[in-house]
Each structure stands twice: as structure tokens, then as C-alpha cells.
Design an enzyme around this catalytic site. Structure first.
Site, PDB file in Angstrom:
ATOM      1  N   ARG A  69     -14.201  -7.729  39.019  1.00  0.00           N
ATOM      2  CA  ARG A  69     -14.018  -9.716  39.626  1.00  0.00           C
ATOM      3  C   ARG A  69     -13.212 -10.235  38.602  1.00  0.00           C
ATOM      4  NH1 ARG A  69     -19.251  -8.053  41.509  1.00  0.00           N
ATOM      5  NH2 ARG A  69     -19.345  -8.698  43.342  1.00  0.00           N
ATOM      6  N   SER A  70     -13.808 -11.517  37.896  1.00  0.00           N
ATOM      7  CA  SER A  70     -13.254 -11.831  36.894  1.00  0.00           C
ATOM      8  C   SER A  70     -12.969 -11.368  35.961  1.00  0.00           C
ATOM      9  CB  SER A  70     -14.491 -13.549  36.125  1.00  0.00           C
ATOM     10  OG  SER A  70     -13.814 -14.076  37.445  1.00  0.00           O
ATOM     11  N   ALA A  71     -13.493 -10.194  35.020  1.00  0.00           N
ATOM     12  CA  ALA A  71     -13.112  -9.030  34.555  1.00  0.00           C
ATOM     13  C   ALA A  71     -11.216  -9.446  34.594  1.00  0.00           C
ATOM     14  CB  ALA A  71     -13.351  -8.170  33.632  1.00  0.00           C
ATOM     15  N   LYS A  73      -9.407 -11.671  34.998  1.00  0.00           N
ATOM     16  CA  LYS A  73      -8.565 -12.445  34.582  1.00  0.00           C
ATOM     17  C   LYS A  73      -8.418 -11.782  33.453  1.00  0.00           C
ATOM     18  CE  LYS A  73     -10.869 -16.922  36.531  1.00  0.00           C
ATOM     19  NZ  LYS A  73     -12.115 -15.488  37.357  1.00  0.00           N
ATOM     20  N   TYR A 159     -13.487 -23.601  34.509  1.00  0.00           N
ATOM     21  CA  TYR A 159     -12.991 -22.897  34.635  1.00  0.00           C
ATOM     22  C   TYR A 159     -12.045 -22.673  35.456  1.00  0.00           C
ATOM     23  CZ  TYR A 159     -14.265 -17.463  34.789  1.00  0.00           C
ATOM     24  OH  TYR A 159     -14.249 -16.200  35.714  1.00  0.00           O
TER      25      TYR A 159
END
Length: 389
Positions: A69-71, A73, A159
Site C-alpha cells: 500500500r502506501s509504503a 509512496k 495527505y
């Protein structure tokens, strides 16, 4: 899980990490997970356990990968900082200098650094994209380019949960002329030997486990694990920036579907092993196994220089960001104030800590309703901190 059921190895002195990893299964509802830690470019922790699929019985193996997921980013931000390091991207240039269409709807003064640090003001889409549309980089880029900002770019931060995919992906594509996933593979992950994919190749699909929800305990160490009331209310309000930011991709995608995994969404669907994340971050702060290093010391310092801090208009808590990476703070505790990295909603975490030489990667198949700090990841970080004392 008994500590003896945690597969893998730990270097002398890092035994607390093995104990914390086993405790996550025994006390925190972990189903399947892995953690890897490098120190000064050498692996000191490599652990895995449980089942590959959250709802299955096949064992997690050394090379099992998961969506993080957002890791993702943090990896996308790394790509843009590398382009800056190479002289191909000016952080203080308008985004429109590279992507002219982005200047629409009052965004002509949005700088590249605003985009990286969640200050661009476009966390929502008035017309959300379906998962099928989101997989088309042209449609995603057109949507964020046409979107009017929710605040004057550069004046606040919030965010960009989903839109970060097209903001970063299109900027990389405009500069390099290559798809974002292909560029990351060729210029970042392959040179350092990191198992990370943005756009999963078919030949790697058998390595990836199935994600699913797992229930968090009511308390951990006497502290409640549920979100604060204000945060829960923001997620429940369909008109809030919080709800709309996460709903920029609607309906929610099936993260186990092959089509979704094959897409390249730099905000949300990178796939990695724990070792892949840790190894990639190790290459940002030094040589890995005496070989490749991605960041120069100057770029490393740039990565952890604060750009945004305080109330986050989307996450409704105080957050800290550098140029794309999250920084250590209450919303996302890392190893120390000098750490930089990124959590993934529901569990995953990756970061580097230049001051101690530590790089950390954790992946799990058990999804929790947490955007930033997860109790399982935090238990492992605490154990690393203990090992360094």
C-alpha cells in the site's frame, strides 16, 4: 507462535526482534508476515512466519511478497529525488514546467516540492476514478491535471492518499519518457537487488500472498488501538477531505486481483518482500553489501529535511513529511527523529535511519484499519531500538 517457529536468522544482539516478531502472532493477531533489518549495509534480521495467505494454510516462505500500500509512496518519492540528484528535476520549478497541462484550474504556481510534500492541494478528485480507469496512466494524469485545488498550493498540507499515484507517476513519465514502474525497476530496484515491483510481472505472481482483514486487539500494553474519535468521524463523513481523498479511487479495488496487481499506482500498489524494502532503504544511506548506493549524502539529507508539519487536512492528525517520505513523529513513529520512510495503510512499514545505519522493512498479509502507526510494526521497531542500546 513460539519464538522457535519464527523462521530465518538474526545477528547477535538482535534477538529482541525475533521475540517481538513471535509475540505479534501470539498477542496481536498476526497471520503471516516478514521483517528484515540491515545495519551499515549488511542484513542483521531476516525473519518470516505464519501463512502466505491471510485465509490459507500454505506457509509463508523466505521470498513471499505482499502489496505494501502506501509504503509505495516512499519508493515513488525516492525516484523523484534521484531525478533531482541527477540534475533532471528542479524541486523549486513549477510542476507545469514539466507537465504543462497541470497548470489548469489555478495550479500554475504549484512547485515540485509542493507535490512531493503533500502540499499541492489536490488530494481529492471531483470525479473519482474506478480501479480500471486508475490503471490507465493517461486517465489518471488527466484527472489530477484538471482538478481544482482544495487549498492554495503550498499553504497547507494534507495527505494525497490516492492522487499521489498520478502526481508522481506522471511527473516521472514526463521527465524520463518511461512508465514509472519500468523506470523504478531499471534505475532503482534491479541495481541494488531489491525485490520490489510496481506493476507485478506475471512470472512473479506465484510469490505474492493474499491480503485480508484481521481484527486488532482492543488494547496493546494498556493503550487503546482504535482510531481517535475525530479521525473516525472524518472517515465516516462523505463530505470530508479525509473520506474524499481515499475515495478518489472508487469503488475500493480488489487488491488480490491480478489486474490490480499488474497496474502501476505509485501511491498504493507496490509489491515487495520485507527484505526488498529494507534493502532498498539501506541503499539510500550507504552501500549495500559493499555494492550499490542510490542516494548521495546530500540527497539523503534532503530526504529527511522537514517540508510539512502540523495538522494534516486529510489525516486529521499532526503529520510530518520531507520531500515525500514521512518523518518520525506521533502519527508515524520511526526509529529516531532522524529517520525517514513510509508506512502502508493496514500494516507495512519501511524506513531508513542514517544516524544508526539501520534500514527496516516489514510486510504482512493482515490488513488493519490504520493509516499510519500499526501496533505490530511498532513492536518490531521498539525491539530494534532495544537491540541498539
Amino acid at each position: 507462535m513460539d519464538v522457535t517457529d519464527a523462521h530465518g536468522t538474526v545477528a547477535e544482539g538482535f534477538e529482541p526482534v525475533r521475540e517481538a516478531f513471535a509475540a505479534n502472532f501470539a498477542l496481536l493477531g498476526e497471520r503471516g508476515a516478514a521483517v528484515a533489518v540491515y545495519r551499515d549495509g549488511h542484513k542483521v534480521v531476516d525473519l518470516w512466519g505464519g501463512t502466505k495467505d491471510v485465509d490459507g494454510t500454505a506457509p509463508w516462505e523466505a521470498g513471499t511478497a505482499q502489496i505494501v500500500r502506501s509504503a509505495t509512496k516512499g519508493v515513488a518519492a525516492t525516484a523523484l529525488l534521484l531525478l533531482h540528484q541527477r540534475g533532471e528535476l528542479d524541486l523549486d520549478a513549477p510542476v507545469g514546467a514539466y507537465w504543462p497541462e497541470f497548470k489548469a484550474a489555478g495550479k500554475e504556481h504549484t512547485l515540485v516540492r509542493h507535490l512531493l510534500a503533500h502540499r499541492a492541494g489536490v488530494p481529492v478528485l471531483d470525479r473519482p476514478l474506478t480501479p480500471e480507469q486508475a490503471a490507465d496512466p493517461d486517465l489518471g494524469a488527466e484527472a489530477v491535471a484538471a482538478q481544482a485545488p482544495a487549498w492554495e498550493p503550498g499553504t497547507a498540507h494534507g495527505y494525497h492518499a490516492q492522487t499521489y499515484s498520478w502526481l508522481t507517476g506522471e511527473l516521472i513519465r514526463r521527465i524520463t519518457g518511461r512508465p514509472v514502474g519500468a523506470w523504478i525497476t531499471a534505475e532503482m530496484t534491479r541495481p541494488v537487488g531489491a525485490d520490489f515491483w510496481l506493476g507485478l510481472p506475471e512470472e512473479q505472481s506465484a510469490r505474492v500472498g493474499r491480503l485480508g482483514p484481521v481484527q486488532a486487539p482492543e488494547t496493546v500494553g494498556g493503550l487503546k488501538t482504535r482510531p481517535k474519535r475525530a479521525v473516525a468521524e472524518a472517515y465516516a463523513d462523505p463530505e470530508s477531505l479525509t473520506r474524499r481523498a481515499f475515495a478518489a479511487l472508487t469503488p475500493a479495488p480488489d487488491e488480490n486481483a491480478p489486474a490490480y496487481r499488474a497496474a502501476a499506482l505509485p501511491a498504493s500498489n507496490g509489491i515487495a518482500t520485507a527484505d526488498g524494502l529494507a534493502r532498498l532503504y539501506a541503499s539510500l544511506i550507504g552501500e549495500v553489501d559493499g555494492g550499490a548506493r542510490l542516494f548521495t549524502p546530500r540527497t539523503m539529507e534532503l530526504a529527511r529535511a522537514e517540508q510539512s508539519a502540523g495538522p494534516d487536512r486529510v489525516l486529521v492528525v499532526n503529520t510530518r513529511f520531507g520531500l515525500g517520505h514521512m518523518l518520525h513523529g506521533p502519527a508515524s513513529p520511526l526509529l529516531s527523529p532522524g529517520s525517514f520512510g513510509h508506512p502502508g495503510r493496514g500494516g507495512a512499514l519501511a524506513f531508513a535511519d542514517p544516524d544508526s545505519g539501520i534500514a527496516f522493512g516489514y510486510v504482512t498479509n493482515g490488513f488493519r484499519k490504520s493509516v499510519t502507526a500499526d501496533a505490530r510494526a511498532q513492536a518490531l521497531v521498539k525491539a530494534v531500538r532495544t537491540a541498539l542500546v
